[in-house]
Design an enzyme around this catalytic site. Structure first.
Site, PDB file in Angstrom:
ATOM      1  N   LYS A  27       3.759  10.464 -19.614  1.00 50.70           N
ATOM      2  CA  LYS A  27       2.377  10.058 -19.691  1.00 50.70           C
ATOM      3  C   LYS A  27       1.823   8.792 -18.913  1.00 50.70           C
ATOM      4  O   LYS A  27       0.914   9.029 -18.211  1.00 50.70           O
ATOM      5  CB  LYS A  27       1.917   9.748 -21.130  1.00 50.70           C
ATOM      6  CG  LYS A  27       0.423  10.005 -21.358  1.00 50.70           C
ATOM      7  CD  LYS A  27       0.165   9.966 -22.940  1.00 50.70           C
ATOM      8  CE  LYS A  27       0.639  11.048 -23.669  1.00 50.70           C
ATOM      9  NZ  LYS A  27      -0.092  11.640 -24.586  1.00 50.70           N
ATOM     10  N   ARG A  97      -0.962   5.683 -27.685  1.00 51.31           N
ATOM     11  CA  ARG A  97       0.001   7.006 -27.526  1.00 51.31           C
ATOM     12  C   ARG A  97       1.257   6.760 -27.015  1.00 51.31           C
ATOM     13  O   ARG A  97       1.620   5.646 -26.270  1.00 51.31           O
ATOM     14  CB  ARG A  97      -0.659   7.882 -26.694  1.00 51.31           C
ATOM     15  CG  ARG A  97      -2.197   8.330 -27.087  1.00 51.31           C
ATOM     16  CD  ARG A  97      -2.623   9.283 -26.137  1.00 51.31           C
ATOM     17  NE  ARG A  97      -4.278   9.462 -26.237  1.00 51.31           N
ATOM     18  CZ  ARG A  97      -4.640  10.434 -26.616  1.00 51.31           C
ATOM     19  NH1 ARG A  97      -3.866  11.598 -27.017  1.00 51.31           N
ATOM     20  NH2 ARG A  97      -5.931  10.811 -26.652  1.00 51.31           N
ATOM     21  N   GLY A 106       3.912  16.349 -29.480  1.00 46.88           N
ATOM     22  CA  GLY A 106       3.896  16.348 -31.005  1.00 46.88           C
ATOM     23  C   GLY A 106       4.955  15.410 -31.800  1.00 46.88           C
ATOM     24  O   GLY A 106       4.760  15.310 -32.840  1.00 46.88           O
ATOM     25  N   MET A 108       6.238  12.423 -31.610  1.00 46.59           N
ATOM     26  CA  MET A 108       6.036  11.019 -31.710  1.00 46.59           C
ATOM     27  C   MET A 108       4.640  10.851 -31.914  1.00 46.59           C
ATOM     28  O   MET A 108       3.701  11.664 -32.041  1.00 46.59           O
ATOM     29  CB  MET A 108       6.342   9.928 -30.450  1.00 46.59           C
ATOM     30  CG  MET A 108       8.127  10.098 -30.406  1.00 46.59           C
ATOM     31  SD  MET A 108       8.703   9.136 -29.079  1.00 46.59           S
ATOM     32  CE  MET A 108       7.875  10.263 -27.764  1.00 46.59           C
ATOM     33  N   ARG A 351       0.928  16.747 -17.315  1.00 46.22           N
ATOM     34  CA  ARG A 351       2.419  16.882 -17.038  1.00 46.22           C
ATOM     35  C   ARG A 351       2.798  18.079 -17.177  1.00 46.22           C
ATOM     36  O   ARG A 351       2.012  18.999 -16.758  1.00 46.22           O
ATOM     37  CB  ARG A 351       2.852  16.417 -18.618  1.00 46.22           C
ATOM     38  CG  ARG A 351       2.456  17.336 -19.727  1.00 46.22           C
ATOM     39  CD  ARG A 351       2.955  16.728 -21.176  1.00 46.22           C
ATOM     40  NE  ARG A 351       2.419  17.735 -22.277  1.00 46.22           N
ATOM     41  CZ  ARG A 351       2.628  17.109 -23.484  1.00 46.22           C
ATOM     42  NH1 ARG A 351       2.981  16.322 -23.765  1.00 46.22           N
ATOM     43  NH2 ARG A 351       1.964  17.860 -24.312  1.00 46.22           N
ATOM     44  N   HIS A 467       0.055  23.318 -31.872  1.00 44.75           N
ATOM     45  CA  HIS A 467       1.466  22.562 -31.837  1.00 44.75           C
ATOM     46  C   HIS A 467       2.480  23.518 -31.986  1.00 44.75           C
ATOM     47  O   HIS A 467       3.579  23.744 -31.144  1.00 44.75           O
ATOM     48  CB  HIS A 467       1.547  21.751 -33.212  1.00 44.75           C
ATOM     49  CG  HIS A 467       3.162  21.229 -33.560  1.00 44.75           C
ATOM     50  ND1 HIS A 467       3.950  21.966 -34.139  1.00 44.75           N
ATOM     51  CD2 HIS A 467       3.804  20.335 -32.921  1.00 44.75           C
ATOM     52  CE1 HIS A 467       4.854  21.523 -34.078  1.00 44.75           C
ATOM     53  NE2 HIS A 467       5.016  20.223 -33.509  1.00 44.75           N
ATOM     54  N   SER A 777      43.735  32.069 -15.139  1.00 42.86           N
ATOM     55  CA  SER A 777      42.439  32.097 -16.030  1.00 42.86           C
ATOM     56  C   SER A 777      42.331  31.177 -17.176  1.00 42.86           C
ATOM     57  O   SER A 777      43.180  31.420 -17.993  1.00 42.86           O
ATOM     58  CB  SER A 777      42.028  33.763 -16.361  1.00 42.86           C
ATOM     59  OG  SER A 777      40.898  33.589 -16.957  1.00 42.86           O
ATOM     60  N   CYS A 844      37.508  32.292 -18.656  1.00 41.06           N
ATOM     61  CA  CYS A 844      36.977  33.300 -19.227  1.00 41.06           C
ATOM     62  C   CYS A 844      36.685  33.172 -20.771  1.00 41.06           C
ATOM     63  O   CYS A 844      36.296  33.929 -21.513  1.00 41.06           O
ATOM     64  CB  CYS A 844      38.076  34.497 -19.092  1.00 41.06           C
ATOM     65  SG  CYS A 844      39.619  34.232 -19.813  1.00 41.06           S
ATOM     66  N   TYR A 864      35.401  31.313 -10.000  1.00 38.63           N
ATOM     67  CA  TYR A 864      34.594  32.280 -10.692  1.00 38.63           C
ATOM     68  C   TYR A 864      34.497  31.862 -12.260  1.00 38.63           C
ATOM     69  O   TYR A 864      35.485  30.919 -12.742  1.00 38.63           O
ATOM     70  CB  TYR A 864      35.141  33.852 -10.633  1.00 38.63           C
ATOM     71  CG  TYR A 864      36.196  34.153 -11.515  1.00 38.63           C
ATOM     72  CD1 TYR A 864      36.345  34.357 -12.581  1.00 38.63           C
ATOM     73  CD2 TYR A 864      37.544  34.134 -10.763  1.00 38.63           C
ATOM     74  CE1 TYR A 864      37.568  34.852 -13.505  1.00 38.63           C
ATOM     75  CE2 TYR A 864      38.581  34.508 -11.476  1.00 38.63           C
ATOM     76  CZ  TYR A 864      38.730  34.758 -12.729  1.00 38.63           C
ATOM     77  OH  TYR A 864      39.787  34.997 -13.359  1.00 38.63           O
TER      78      TYR A 864
END
Length: 885
Positions: A27, A97, A106, A108, A351, A467, A777, A844, A864
């Site tokens: 902010k 703020r 919302g 804080m 933002r 909110h 693997s 895997c 992979y």
């Protein structure tokens, strides 16, 4: 020179910049940036995140120089505004703020109208000529300060406000008079004194430092801690505090306040999306106390409420121009807050906007087309974890729906669950596996844990920027907000729809977050339909990534789904899942109960054609791609019945006594089967099982090569190897059968034989094992269990406690433990390549679909990763992020 802790902005100048988020928070950095590029920003200053760090490090004490720095910067605001903080005739009021470097909407605390007391309120009346406005601002300040700074239960003062409205027969706050607000201020202060035993502070300096301390303190409140945990935001980052001159949207009908997004945060559509309220302050819009109005005519479909474009055309035109400036400047979709005071527009925040997965993809693709960003930036704009939202079913348009209410389509998705009315209950029910929908009159930041646990959220109040809507979109949760068709009664645990239908706690409802519909009961779904934008983005993803992504699939259907999602082969086919099929379980049990080799081979001969059919189907779906098939892994007792009735049925089928079946079950019973007679140990003691499976694999491959011209390279994986000698014996057996089948069919088929690295000893001796293994693997599920010495099935009893208390950063079964298990994987890769430079390396376990684990796999050079079909796109995107990073 003393360290600088406070940074000023205003009057077209600023000491900060947008790239100083770590120091000034999002902010503060963006207020400084907007001021620098000439946008109308009320002057103020930011107390840096370094003060927050010092605050917690030094037992909630500030650096010595801070008081003087704050005083000097407050003086700068006074000079610019021509007002004085605490002055009786011409008072300056400020807002206080929070502002962390990562957006935490919302979570804080905020205090508005700070500086008001019984004296300065008279100065505000003199300035504005409006006594009602002055006392409305005063009561708001007392309400906020009592809650945020003094720690008073919010409901007490809210109840007094509702009581006053009832006394006066007022429906809205705006219906109350100056005398009503003045009386409420007195009632509020009396209630504070009665409840807390403290007098409400009159000294503006005491108010200011109380609010600054409360904002720093809110960094460690429970809702902020929960939000950080859900979004992987480190606690050590801290928050900044922004002190800014107040501008008022509640001074009359030429004033307003609003929240907007430069594009639709639900769909990504390129139009100006937002809401505002005439004669209101910011919290009125997001809290859902009054129904907000749309900012433009384009999306005001029902036309019930006049838009800002119609009510305040000049301010709207200016705001639309600022929208274009901000998008071009930041090159991203922005979430903005604004206030209009007596016809003058002010920007209070910008933002990067929270958005759903569909919106993230559409925005990224559109911005490339518009020339705002390049393809690499577009790929990095979409978080891999977000894709999970896209890959789930939506409601079947042909299904019967009992629609009982309709609200605002605040966050897309389609969910079914039991109705729950409290966040705590939602969390508790979800922990025991229930799917719940959290129903609230309106949500507040304290509900964050319940919102996370719920499948979806339904609120009676609030708009598209409330909110509930903003947080749900950030979480990827389905949300229907502002559903005025329902009346919620917490006291009896029901909500009543406008048509009279009463829905009780525990009843099943369905939400459609794309239409805002609320339906009684469960509604059928249809498979996911991916858009053209998704295909475009994933095309870019595949250009940039270097690591392959395979799938874990055991059936032709799963293989087909995974291939459609972009899988480049199968990294794990679990053959035991095929054994549980109803048609073949009898033959499997016959094989287990047979005492002699001949009996086992007879039973295996019945299973063989079934297994071969499975492999043929999978090879067909994966034509031209590699397929890794793991030979039988679980202990044999898992295939035997446990219930008395099932044991009797098996004895009858096998023509043996019930006692002989029970004796075999007891014989195979193990105290710790995870470390028992399973995996390659079965193949060593019962070689006929693995011989049958290898034959089925090779016959399926040879027939497809010979009859259908396929190109197939089966990868035969032997599980749970601890020593190279185990692998050597089993590889010899497998090679003999492979060569026999190839000779029988007379076609050349290449094949690989490798192993699953899932024991620490295998990782530590990977150089020896690589002499025999043509691929590794990493089975990280079992490797995690055996490295930590814990059972995945039992760890749920204490692992959440470990994570909550910082003993472990994350559940190691969800995200790979890179410091321990990861070190073993990395070591095994290096040792394996030392012996066999071209050895194929993959993973895997379930970690193959976790974005952080995928990035780790890329960084250590795996060929992979393999994951479940629906996580293939997530792994592809994570692999691209890793390559671009």
């Amino acid at each position: 020179m003393a360290q600088k802790f406070v940074y000023f902005f205003g009057n077209g100048q600023a000491e900060g910049r947008a790239d100083m988020k770590n120091l000034l928070g999002g902010k503060g950095a963006n207020l400084a940036e907007m001021s620098s590029i000439g946008l109308p920003v009320p002057p103020g200053f930011t107390i840096s995140t370094e003060v927050c760090t010092e605050f917690y490090k030094n037992n909630q004490k500030y650096p010595e120089s801070l008081t003087a720095e704050v005083a000097a910067n407050l003086k700068k605001i006074e000079d610019l505004m021509g007002k004085k903080f605490g002055d009786a005739q011409n008072p300056l009021l400020v807002s206080v703020r929070s502002g962390a470097r990562a957006s935490m909407p919302g979570m804080m605390d905020t205090v508005l109208n700070l500086g008001l007391n019984d004296t300065t309120v008279q100065g505000i009346i003199a300035q504005s000529g409006d006594e009602r406005f002055a006392y409305d601002a005063y009561r708001r300040f007392v309400q906020m300060y009592a809650d945020v700074v003094m720690g008073m239960e919010k409901d007490i003062l809210d109840h007094l406000l509702e009581q006053k409205k009832e006394e006066k027969g007022a429906h809205l706050d705006t219906d109350l008079s100056a005398a009503d607000w003045k009386d409420l201020v007195a009632r509020f202060k009396a209630a504070i004194k009665l409840e807390l035993g403290q007098t409400f502070p009159e000294d503006p300096q005491e108010q200011l430092w109380g609010a600054v301390g409360a904002v720093f303190g809110s960094w460690m409140n429970q809702r902020a801690i929960t939000y950080r945990k859900l979004n992987n935001i480190p606690a050590e980052w801290g928050t900044a505090v922004n002190v800014q001159s107040m501008v008022f949207g509640n001074m009359g009908n030429d004033c307003a306040t609003g929240v907007a997004f430069t594009r639709d945060p639900s769909t990504g559509e390129n139009y100006f999306y937002g809401e505002f309220l005439v004669n209101a302050q910011g919290e009125d819009v997001v809290a859902g106390i009054r129904t907000p109005q749309p900012i433009n005519r384009v999306k005001d479909k029902d036309g019930k409420l006049p838009s800002m474009e119609e009510v305040m055309p000049e301010c709207y035109a200016q705001l639309a121009g600022i929208r274009d400036i901000l998008e071009k400047h930041y090159k991203d979709m922005q979430d903005i807050e604004f206030t209009i005071e007596t016809g003058v527009l002010y920007m209070l925040q910008t933002r990067n906007g929270k958005r759903t997965a569909p919106a993230a993809i559409k925005t990224a693709v559109d911005m490339v087309k518009e020339g705002l960003i390049d393809e690499k930036t577009a790929v990095l704009r979409v978080a891999p974890s977000q894709l999970d939202q896209l890959l789930h079913p939506s409601l079947d348009p042909k299904a019967v729906k009992n629609i009982i209410a309709k609200g605002l389509p605040a966050s897309p998705g389609a969910v079914t669950g039991e109705v729950i009315f409290s966040a705590d209950e939602a969390e508790a029910e979800a922990k025991i596996g229930k799917k719940v929908i959290l129903v609230r009159i309106e949500t507040s930041p304290e509900d964050i844990h319940g919102m996370h646990a719920a499948q979806g959220i339904l609120t009676a109040r609030g708009g598209m920027t409330s909110h509930a809507a903003v947080v749900a979109r950030g979480m990827g949760k389905c949300c229907v907000a502002g559903c005025s068709d329902i009346k919620v009664d917490y006291s009896v645990g029901t909500f009543t729809a406008r048509n009279g239908v009463v829905v009780n706690k525990g009843d099943i409802i369905t939400l459609d977050g794309s239409t805002g519909e609320v339906m009684l009961g469960a509604v059928a779904t249809v498979p996911v339909q991916l858009t053209g934008d998704f295909g475009i983005l994933m095309g870019w993803v595949d250009q940039f990534r270097t690591m392959k992504v395979r799938t874990n699939a055991d059936t032709p259907h799963d293989s087909k789904v995974a291939r459609e999602f972009g899988a480049e082969g199968i990294g794990l086919c679990r053959t035991e899942h095929m054994f549980f099929d109803a048609e073949r379980i009898a033959a499997v049990r016959e094989m287990i109960l047979s005492e002699e080799l001949e009996g086992r081979e007879r039973a295996l001969a019945k299973i063989m054609p079934m297994q071969k059919g499975d492999f043929t189907g999978i090879f067909r779906e994966m034509k031209g791609l590699p397929v890794t098939i793991r030979l039988l892994d679980p202990p044999l007792h898992e295939f035997l019945p446990q219930e008395e009735k099932d044991i009797e049925n098996l004895a009858r089928t096998m023509k043996v006594t019930v006692n002989s079946v029970k004796h075999k079950i007891e014989l195979l019973h193990e105290f710790n089967p995870m470390l028992g007679h399973r995996g390659c140990r079965l193949g060593i003691t019962y070689p006929e099982i693995y011989n049958m499976q290898v034959r089925a694999i090779m016959e399926a491959a040879c027939e497809l090569v010979k009859n259908e011209g396929f190109s197939i390279v089966p990868e035969i994986m032997i599980p749970l190897i601890a020593t190279v000698s185990e692998l050597k014996v089993l590889k010899q057996n497998a090679v003999a059968i492979c060569e026999e089948v190839i000779a029988q069919y007379g076609v050349p088929v290449e094949y690989l034989i490798g192993t699953m690295i899932e024991l620490p000893r295998a990782a530590l001796t990977a150089d020896e094992i690589a002499v025999e293994a043509e691929f590794f693997s990493f089975g990280t599920n079992d490797l995690t269990q055996t490295t930590f010495g814990l059972s995945r099935d039992d760890a749920g009893k204490f692992l959440p406690f470990y994570v909550d208390n910082g003993i472990l950063p994350e559940d190691p079964f969800v995200s790979l433990d890179q410091a321990g298990v990861g070190k073993l994987v990395k070591m095994a890769c290096q040792l394996g390549r030392d012996t066999r430079p071209k050895i194929k390396l993959g993973i895997c376990g379930e970690h193959g679909g976790d974005p952080a684990s995928v990035i780790f796999c890329h960084n250590i050079g795996l060929d992979y990763v393999s994951c479940s079909p629906f996580r293939v796109p997530i792994a592809r995107l994570a692999a691209a992020h890793a390559a671009l990073a």
